[in-house]
Design a protein around this motif. Structure first.
Motif, PDB file in Angstrom:
ATOM      1  N   HIS A 146       0.843  -1.202   0.000  1.00 19.46           N
ATOM      2  CA  HIS A 146       0.000   0.000   0.000  1.00 19.46           C
ATOM      3  C   HIS A 146       0.878   1.251   0.000  1.00 19.46           C
ATOM      4  O   HIS A 146       1.881   1.316   0.718  1.00 19.46           O
ATOM      5  N   PRO A 147       0.489   2.280  -0.807  1.00 13.93           N
ATOM      6  CA  PRO A 147       1.341   3.473  -0.904  1.00 13.93           C
ATOM      7  C   PRO A 147       1.544   4.216   0.422  1.00 13.93           C
ATOM      8  O   PRO A 147       2.579   4.837   0.627  1.00 13.93           O
ATOM      9  N   LEU A 148       0.544   4.191   1.333  1.00 15.90           N
ATOM     10  CA  LEU A 148       0.668   4.975   2.567  1.00 15.90           C
ATOM     11  C   LEU A 148       0.805   4.126   3.825  1.00 15.90           C
ATOM     12  O   LEU A 148       1.532   4.483   4.749  1.00 15.90           O
ATOM     13  N   THR A 149       0.078   3.032   3.878  1.00 14.90           N
ATOM     14  CA  THR A 149       0.096   2.186   5.080  1.00 14.90           C
ATOM     15  C   THR A 149       0.400   0.735   4.699  1.00 14.90           C
ATOM     16  O   THR A 149      -0.467  -0.132   4.781  1.00 14.90           O
ATOM     17  N   PRO A 150       1.632   0.460   4.285  1.00 13.29           N
ATOM     18  CA  PRO A 150       1.972  -0.923   3.930  1.00 13.29           C
ATOM     19  C   PRO A 150       1.883  -1.828   5.162  1.00 13.29           C
ATOM     20  O   PRO A 150       2.406  -1.471   6.217  1.00 13.29           O
ATOM     21  N   MET A 151       1.172  -2.943   5.053  1.00 17.27           N
ATOM     22  CA  MET A 151       0.966  -3.813   6.205  1.00 17.27           C
ATOM     23  C   MET A 151       1.872  -5.051   6.054  1.00 17.27           C
ATOM     24  O   MET A 151       1.633  -5.902   5.196  1.00 17.27           O
ATOM     25  N   THR A 152       2.890  -5.127   6.901  1.00 17.34           N
ATOM     26  CA  THR A 152       3.875  -6.203   6.745  1.00 17.34           C
ATOM     27  C   THR A 152       3.878  -7.169   7.922  1.00 17.34           C
ATOM     28  O   THR A 152       4.719  -8.063   7.994  1.00 17.34           O
ATOM     29  N   ASP A 153       2.959  -6.995   8.871  1.00 16.49           N
ATOM     30  CA  ASP A 153       2.826  -7.921  10.000  1.00 16.49           C
ATOM     31  C   ASP A 153       1.348  -8.287  10.093  1.00 16.49           C
ATOM     32  O   ASP A 153       0.492  -7.395  10.182  1.00 16.49           O
ATOM     33  N   SER A 154       1.033  -9.588  10.072  1.00 16.86           N
ATOM     34  CA  SER A 154      -0.381 -10.000  10.077  1.00 16.86           C
ATOM     35  C   SER A 154      -0.937 -10.172  11.483  1.00 16.86           C
ATOM     36  O   SER A 154      -2.136 -10.366  11.651  1.00 16.86           O
ATOM     37  N   ASN A 155      -0.054 -10.156  12.490  1.00 17.14           N
ATOM     38  CA  ASN A 155      -0.514 -10.385  13.856  1.00 17.14           C
ATOM     39  C   ASN A 155      -0.980  -9.068  14.479  1.00 17.14           C
ATOM     40  O   ASN A 155      -0.184  -8.204  14.826  1.00 17.14           O
ATOM     41  N   LEU A 156      -2.299  -8.931  14.624  1.00 12.53           N
ATOM     42  CA  LEU A 156      -2.851  -7.635  15.030  1.00 12.53           C
ATOM     43  C   LEU A 156      -2.560  -7.296  16.486  1.00 12.53           C
ATOM     44  O   LEU A 156      -2.528  -6.121  16.848  1.00 12.53           O
ATOM     45  N   VAL A 157      -2.343  -8.323  17.317  1.00 11.73           N
ATOM     46  CA  VAL A 157      -1.980  -8.025  18.708  1.00 11.73           C
ATOM     47  C   VAL A 157      -0.637  -7.297  18.705  1.00 11.73           C
ATOM     48  O   VAL A 157      -0.459  -6.264  19.355  1.00 11.73           O
ATOM     49  N   ARG A 158       0.285  -7.820  17.908  1.00  5.98           N
ATOM     50  CA  ARG A 158       1.613  -7.164  17.802  1.00  5.98           C
ATOM     51  C   ARG A 158       1.487  -5.775  17.169  1.00  5.98           C
ATOM     52  O   ARG A 158       2.062  -4.809  17.648  1.00  5.98           O
ATOM     53  N   VAL A 159       0.723  -5.711  16.057  1.00  6.50           N
ATOM     54  CA  VAL A 159       0.591  -4.429  15.343  1.00  6.50           C
ATOM     55  C   VAL A 159       0.030  -3.368  16.280  1.00  6.50           C
ATOM     56  O   VAL A 159       0.559  -2.260  16.386  1.00  6.50           O
ATOM     57  N   LEU A 160      -1.048  -3.721  16.989  1.00  9.70           N
ATOM     58  CA  LEU A 160      -1.705  -2.730  17.855  1.00  9.70           C
ATOM     59  C   LEU A 160      -0.848  -2.405  19.078  1.00  9.70           C
ATOM     60  O   LEU A 160      -0.826  -1.259  19.531  1.00  9.70           O
ATOM     61  N   GLN A 161      -0.131  -3.415  19.589  1.00  8.13           N
ATOM     62  CA  GLN A 161       0.725  -3.157  20.762  1.00  8.13           C
ATOM     63  C   GLN A 161       1.801  -2.121  20.431  1.00  8.13           C
ATOM     64  O   GLN A 161       2.105  -1.246  21.238  1.00  8.13           O
ATOM     65  N   ARG A 162       2.356  -2.210  19.222  1.00  8.86           N
ATOM     66  CA  ARG A 162       3.411  -1.253  18.849  1.00  8.86           C
ATOM     67  C   ARG A 162       2.895   0.185  18.805  1.00  8.86           C
ATOM     68  O   ARG A 162       3.638   1.120  18.950  1.00  8.86           O
ATOM     69  N   GLN A 163       1.568   0.333  18.578  1.00 12.89           N
ATOM     70  CA  GLN A 163       0.997   1.688  18.467  1.00 12.89           C
ATOM     71  C   GLN A 163       0.425   2.190  19.788  1.00 12.89           C
ATOM     72  O   GLN A 163      -0.073   3.303  19.841  1.00 12.89           O
ATOM     73  N   SER A 164       0.399   1.319  20.818  1.00 12.14           N
ATOM     74  CA  SER A 164      -0.409   1.634  22.008  1.00 12.14           C
ATOM     75  C   SER A 164       0.434   1.745  23.266  1.00 12.14           C
ATOM     76  O   SER A 164       1.482   1.105  23.378  1.00 12.14           O
ATOM     77  N   LYS A 165      -0.066   2.516  24.239  1.00  9.45           N
ATOM     78  CA  LYS A 165       0.609   2.609  25.545  1.00  9.45           C
ATOM     79  C   LYS A 165       0.123   1.476  26.452  1.00  9.45           C
ATOM     80  O   LYS A 165       0.882   0.867  27.159  1.00  9.45           O
ATOM     81  N   GLY A 166      -1.193   1.206  26.410  1.00  9.79           N
ATOM     82  CA  GLY A 166      -1.788   0.184  27.280  1.00  9.79           C
ATOM     83  C   GLY A 166      -1.550  -1.221  26.745  1.00  9.79           C
ATOM     84  O   GLY A 166      -1.020  -1.407  25.643  1.00  9.79           O
ATOM     85  N   LYS A 167      -1.977  -2.204  27.573  1.00  6.81           N
ATOM     86  CA  LYS A 167      -1.740  -3.611  27.221  1.00  6.81           C
ATOM     87  C   LYS A 167      -2.801  -4.093  26.217  1.00  6.81           C
ATOM     88  O   LYS A 167      -3.988  -3.820  26.381  1.00  6.81           O
ATOM     89  N   ILE A 168      -2.373  -4.837  25.210  1.00  9.91           N
ATOM     90  CA  ILE A 168      -3.282  -5.379  24.192  1.00  9.91           C
ATOM     91  C   ILE A 168      -3.457  -6.880  24.432  1.00  9.91           C
ATOM     92  O   ILE A 168      -2.481  -7.595  24.688  1.00  9.91           O
ATOM     93  N   GLY A 169      -4.685  -7.369  24.362  1.00  8.61           N
ATOM     94  CA  GLY A 169      -4.955  -8.787  24.580  1.00  8.61           C
ATOM     95  C   GLY A 169      -5.653  -9.407  23.381  1.00  8.61           C
ATOM     96  O   GLY A 169      -5.824  -8.765  22.333  1.00  8.61           O
ATOM     97  N   LEU A 170      -6.076 -10.663  23.568  1.00  9.91           N
ATOM     98  CA  LEU A 170      -6.745 -11.394  22.475  1.00  9.91           C
ATOM     99  C   LEU A 170      -7.931 -12.178  23.027  1.00  9.91           C
ATOM    100  O   LEU A 170      -7.817 -12.853  24.061  1.00  9.91           O
ATOM    101  N   ILE A 171      -9.070 -12.096  22.359  1.00  4.94           N
ATOM    102  CA  ILE A 171     -10.183 -13.013  22.638  1.00  4.94           C
ATOM    103  C   ILE A 171     -10.229 -13.944  21.439  1.00  4.94           C
ATOM    104  O   ILE A 171     -10.556 -13.534  20.320  1.00  4.94           O
ATOM    105  N   ALA A 172      -9.831 -15.185  21.695  1.00  8.08           N
ATOM    106  CA  ALA A 172      -9.567 -16.104  20.580  1.00  8.08           C
ATOM    107  C   ALA A 172     -10.828 -16.849  20.138  1.00  8.08           C
ATOM    108  O   ALA A 172     -11.852 -16.861  20.827  1.00  8.08           O
ATOM    109  N   PHE A 173     -10.690 -17.456  18.995  1.00 10.68           N
ATOM    110  CA  PHE A 173     -11.754 -18.151  18.289  1.00 10.68           C
ATOM    111  C   PHE A 173     -12.612 -19.052  19.189  1.00 10.68           C
ATOM    112  O   PHE A 173     -13.846 -18.994  19.133  1.00 10.68           O
TER     113      PHE A 173
END
Ligand code: ADP
Length: 427
Positions: A146-173
């Motif tokens: 993508h020209p502006l927001t290339p997405m190179t990590d598919s794990n959203l917990v990791r992606v969101l954690q890198r952008q966030s101050k608070g703790k990120i969790g997962l509610i799994a399938f």
């Protein structure tokens, strides 16, 4: 009628996508473009979607716009707030999904929210925190280019954690599969562990409905348009949402045009298909940094071709061509040049009598609709999943379809205009 759901969307195509879902689930929904002015009239609607162009802005700007929108929505009495972002989680390590979600939580005095971009109808699913686009993980999809927001990590917990101050969790399938009660228990557990935001797995619409039901009393919900599927039912169950007639948009006559600034794979295919059917003109960002001459030329080109068929003006290009332009101009500048040109071209086309306009690309749609000075949109018929026809609010309505880059079938552009004509014939 009082406002039930107040939504903040980080781009304009996302806003019409969300409004489309809410409308089809029985909520009268209006889209307002940009942060509403303090004195803006509150439309008579069950849901209002404030469409921002904040996805790729500096974090502080995105947060400020979102908080100003929240303040307006709260003043209008919204009972619940929804923060809408793309089903491909378009963002960078700097933001803006994490910082905006955290700022909204804080302003609302809330401790926790879910984050679920899944949109199974459009083949976006989340499993064990990994986002899939069709058969491949996000980072193997065309979003990696993508020209502006290339997405190179598919794990959203990791992606969101890198952008966030608070703790990120997962509610799994496994939990989501058990239904809304199990999801609510998981939310309770995660909150006790100090988690601020949890990515929630979802593979089917049934999962989205369960997540929606589990969040009936959440002050803030975040996600793609998919998880909005379950929200209207919460209001209906609480006796707050009345049944009413679907909105019919006014007939709009005039010339038709497609403006494509999206470079996403689906748009590349759609442009290729449309070029076989109508006059077309390609814009090259490298020619745009030198005054308004290319815009003037594009409008002259269009003037002699406007007629019964639509015209197509696009900057859509293959990744290697985009990269070349970005090396020469810089990533942001290349994008801004195209967006500014598309905005001016849209203004010129409307002056020449184009009243039916399809725009491809979230940022591009934001630029075009802002340049046209449109304040709000009503939602009409759906063209393909996630993309409705809309009509601008105010005098001399324009018919607008704002298409997210990767949405729509290969014949989307033609199908869009055919749909409008069929609607006219039925009147
Ligand atoms: P999508 O919905 O596919 O993400 P957007 O409109 O949001 O599409 O984003 C595409 C971005 O790429 C815009 O900022 C646009 O101006 C920019 N862009 C369009 N064409 C080109 C090009 N040929 N070279 C570089 N950037 C481009």
């Amino acid at each position: 009628m009082s406002l039930l759901l107040g939504c903040i969307a980080d781009d304009f195509t996302g806003a019409t996508d969300l409004a489309n879902t809410l409308t089809r689930q029985g909520m009268a929904t209006v889209v307002l473009l940009g942060v509403p002015r303090a004195e803006a009239a509150v439309p008579d609607a069950d849901a209002i979607v404030v469409a921002l162009k904040s996805r790729s802005n500096p974090v502080a700007e995105a947060v400020e716009m979102s908080l100003a929108s929240l303040a307006w929505l709260q003043r209008t009495g919204a009972r619940q707030i929804f923060f809408k972002y793309c089903s491909t989680f378009d963002s960078t390590d700097a933001g803006n999904i994490g910082p905006v979600a955290e700022a909204l939580l804080e302003a609302l005095g809330a401790e926790f929210t879910v984050a679920c971009p899944a949109f199974p109808t459009n083949h976006r699913t989340v499993y064990r925190g990994y986002l899939f686009v069709g058969d491949v993980p996000l980072s193997e999809s065309s979003m990696r280019e993508h020209p502006l927001t290339p997405m190179t990590d598919s794990n959203l917990v990791r992606v969101l954690q890198r952008q966030s101050k608070g703790k990120i969790g997962l509610i799994a399938f496994e939990t989501v599969e058990q239904g809304s009660g199990a999801i609510r228990s998981a939310i309770g557990r995660l909150r006790a562990e100090g988690v601020r935001v949890a990515i929630v797995d979802a593979i089917t619409d049934a999962h989205l409905l369960s997540i929606g039901a589990a969040c009936h009393d959440s002050m803030l919900i975040t996600g793609g348009s998919g998880i909005a599927l379950g929200l209207p039912e919460n209001f209906r169950r609480a006796g707050l949402l009345e049944a009413r007639e679907a909105d019919t948009l006014p007939a709009v006559n005039g010339h038709a045009a497609v403006l494509a600034g999206s470079c996403s794979a689906a748009t590349r295919r759609q442009v290729g298909r449309m070029k076989q059917r109508c006059p077309w003109l390609q814009l090259d960002p490298r020619s745009l940094h030198d005054g308004d001459q290319p815009v003037k030329k594009a409008l002259e080109w269009a003037a002699s071709r406007l007629g019964a068929d639509p015209v197509l003006i696009y900057s859509t290009a293959e990744p290697a061509v985009i990269e070349q332009a970005q090396v020469e101009l810089g990533r942001e500048r290349a994008g801004q040049l195209v967006e500014a040109a598309m905005g001016k071209i849209a203004q010129g086309l409307v002056r020449m009598g184009v009243h039916r306009l399809v725009v491809a690309g979230g940022e591009t749609s934001g630029a075009v609709v802002t340049a046209l000075g449109i304040e709000g949109l009503r939602v009409g018929a759906e063209i393909d999943p996630g993309v409705p026809w809309t009509a601008s609010i105010g005098e001399a309505a324009l018919a607008l379809a704002l298409k997210s880059g990767n949405f729509g079938a290969d014949d989307f552009f033609l199908k869009a205009f055919e749909k409008l004509e069929t609607a006219d014939e039925r009147r």
